[in-house]
Design a protein around this motif. Structure first.
Motif, PDB file in Angstrom:
ATOM      1  N   ASP A  28       6.331  -3.805  -6.869  1.00  0.00           N
ATOM      2  CA  ASP A  28       6.565  -4.761  -7.940  1.00  0.00           C
ATOM      3  C   ASP A  28       5.542  -5.882  -8.023  1.00  0.00           C
ATOM      4  O   ASP A  28       5.361  -6.468  -9.074  1.00  0.00           O
ATOM      5  CB  ASP A  28       7.942  -5.414  -7.772  1.00  0.00           C
ATOM      6  N   ASP A  29       4.916  -6.234  -6.933  1.00  0.00           N
ATOM      7  CA  ASP A  29       4.110  -7.444  -6.860  1.00  0.00           C
ATOM      8  C   ASP A  29       2.628  -7.130  -6.824  1.00  0.00           C
ATOM      9  O   ASP A  29       2.222  -6.017  -6.519  1.00  0.00           O
ATOM     10  CB  ASP A  29       4.476  -8.241  -5.604  1.00  0.00           C
ATOM     11  N   LYS A  30       1.827  -8.158  -7.100  1.00  0.00           N
ATOM     12  CA  LYS A  30       0.381  -8.032  -6.970  1.00  0.00           C
ATOM     13  C   LYS A  30       0.007  -8.338  -5.530  1.00  0.00           C
ATOM     14  O   LYS A  30       0.524  -9.264  -4.929  1.00  0.00           O
ATOM     15  CB  LYS A  30      -0.328  -9.031  -7.886  1.00  0.00           C
ATOM     16  N   LEU A  31      -0.913  -7.557  -4.985  1.00  0.00           N
ATOM     17  CA  LEU A  31      -1.373  -7.816  -3.625  1.00  0.00           C
ATOM     18  C   LEU A  31      -2.098  -9.148  -3.570  1.00  0.00           C
ATOM     19  O   LEU A  31      -2.740  -9.570  -4.529  1.00  0.00           O
ATOM     20  CB  LEU A  31      -2.326  -6.714  -3.169  1.00  0.00           C
ATOM     21  N   PHE A  32      -2.036  -9.800  -2.438  1.00  0.00           N
ATOM     22  CA  PHE A  32      -2.700 -11.077  -2.235  1.00  0.00           C
ATOM     23  C   PHE A  32      -3.628 -10.944  -1.033  1.00  0.00           C
ATOM     24  O   PHE A  32      -3.188 -10.612   0.059  1.00  0.00           O
ATOM     25  CB  PHE A  32      -1.660 -12.172  -1.986  1.00  0.00           C
ATOM     26  N   GLY A  33      -4.918 -11.186  -1.242  1.00  0.00           N
ATOM     27  CA  GLY A  33      -5.883 -11.146  -0.152  1.00  0.00           C
ATOM     28  C   GLY A  33      -6.370  -9.768   0.224  1.00  0.00           C
ATOM     29  O   GLY A  33      -7.138  -9.614   1.169  1.00  0.00           O
ATOM     30  N   VAL A  34      -5.948  -8.743  -0.485  1.00  0.00           N
ATOM     31  CA  VAL A  34      -6.370  -7.370  -0.215  1.00  0.00           C
ATOM     32  C   VAL A  34      -6.722  -6.723  -1.552  1.00  0.00           C
ATOM     33  O   VAL A  34      -5.901  -6.716  -2.461  1.00  0.00           O
ATOM     34  CB  VAL A  34      -5.236  -6.556   0.454  1.00  0.00           C
ATOM     35  N   PRO A  35      -7.933  -6.182  -1.698  1.00  0.00           N
ATOM     36  CA  PRO A  35      -8.267  -5.500  -2.960  1.00  0.00           C
ATOM     37  C   PRO A  35      -7.372  -4.285  -3.168  1.00  0.00           C
ATOM     38  O   PRO A  35      -6.982  -3.627  -2.205  1.00  0.00           O
ATOM     39  CB  PRO A  35      -9.721  -5.057  -2.769  1.00  0.00           C
ATOM     40  N   ASP A  36      -7.071  -3.997  -4.419  1.00  0.00           N
ATOM     41  CA  ASP A  36      -6.226  -2.841  -4.696  1.00  0.00           C
ATOM     42  C   ASP A  36      -6.936  -1.529  -4.392  1.00  0.00           C
ATOM     43  O   ASP A  36      -6.317  -0.565  -3.972  1.00  0.00           O
ATOM     44  CB  ASP A  36      -5.699  -2.867  -6.126  1.00  0.00           C
ATOM     45  N   PHE A  37      -8.268  -1.472  -4.580  1.00  0.00           N
ATOM     46  CA  PHE A  37      -9.035  -0.249  -4.319  1.00  0.00           C
ATOM     47  C   PHE A  37     -10.418  -0.629  -3.814  1.00  0.00           C
ATOM     48  O   PHE A  37     -11.025  -1.571  -4.323  1.00  0.00           O
ATOM     49  CB  PHE A  37      -9.153   0.586  -5.604  1.00  0.00           C
ATOM     50  N   GLN A  38     -10.889   0.089  -2.815  1.00  0.00           N
ATOM     51  CA  GLN A  38     -12.236  -0.108  -2.298  1.00  0.00           C
ATOM     52  C   GLN A  38     -12.846   1.242  -1.995  1.00  0.00           C
ATOM     53  O   GLN A  38     -12.158   2.139  -1.511  1.00  0.00           O
ATOM     54  CB  GLN A  38     -12.218  -0.901  -0.986  1.00  0.00           C
ATOM     55  N   THR A  39     -14.141   1.371  -2.253  1.00  0.00           N
ATOM     56  CA  THR A  39     -14.839   2.593  -1.867  1.00  0.00           C
ATOM     57  C   THR A  39     -16.280   2.287  -1.510  1.00  0.00           C
ATOM     58  O   THR A  39     -16.880   1.358  -2.046  1.00  0.00           O
ATOM     59  CB  THR A  39     -14.776   3.675  -2.973  1.00  0.00           C
TER      60      THR A  39
END
Length: 180
Positions: free
Chosen positions: A73-84
């Motif tokens: 439900d929430d937006k992550l805080f301090g962590v990118p949603d996707f990294q590559t």
């Protein structure tokens, strides 16, 4: 609790390592209520998927290390949603196997990230990318020569608000093990 489940597959061409991770230790989530006064940060669980992939065909090598983090439900805080970090390389042993060469392009992508700043509270850092050229050679298993042209496209981007990442730059070097 920290949980990690995964599967690994390997043959002469492909190496794939897929993992699901779950961590309940102090990861922040930003709740967007639409009213700045009521938006807040709470700490909770982090879960996601990670993929480490290597595909080798002839003298071409594709390497990728990626992760996707999510919350219901929430937006992550301090962590990118996707990294590559994904690279396409040419590899070869040259000069009677005296030079082990690896050269190619590496693409970096960091997805949106919500970070806290004292000036503006929670700020969303937009996604960013860069493309690098790399050339590295190991000479007779003793010395390493490398050349990097970073941020080829000259992309202006931020990972942390108000701290710009470096523009185009060149790095090169030489390393030698003397008493091996």
């Amino acid at each position: 609790a920290l949980i990690e489940l995964g599967t690994r597959y390997q043959n002469e061409f492909v190496f794939a390592d897929l993992k699901y991770f779950y961590n309940e230790y102090n990861y922040g989530f930003y709740i967007d209520t639409g009213l700045d006064i009521n938006d807040y940060i709470r700490f909770g669980y982090l879960n996601g998927l990670g993929l480490n992939l290597k595909f080798n065909y002839w003298k071409l090598l594709l390497e990728s290390n990626s992760s996707y983090s999510f919350s219901v439900d929430d937006k992550l805080f301090g962590v990118p949603d996707f990294q590559t970090q994904t690279g396409l390389y040419y590899t070869s042993k040259l000069f009677n196997d005296n030079l082990d060469l690896k050269t190619g392009f590496v693409f970096y992508y960091t997805g949106t990230n919500n970070v806290f700043t004292r000036e503006h509270g929670v700020t969303e850092v937009p996604s960013s990318y860069k493309l690098d050229f790399t050339l590295a050679g190991e000479i007779q298993k003793t010395a390493i020569v490398y050349f990097l042209f970073q941020n080829l496209l000259g992309n202006d981007y931020y990972i942390t608000p108000y701290y710009p990442m470096p523009g185009r730059n060149i790095r090169f070097g030489f390393a030698w093990e003397l008493f091996n």
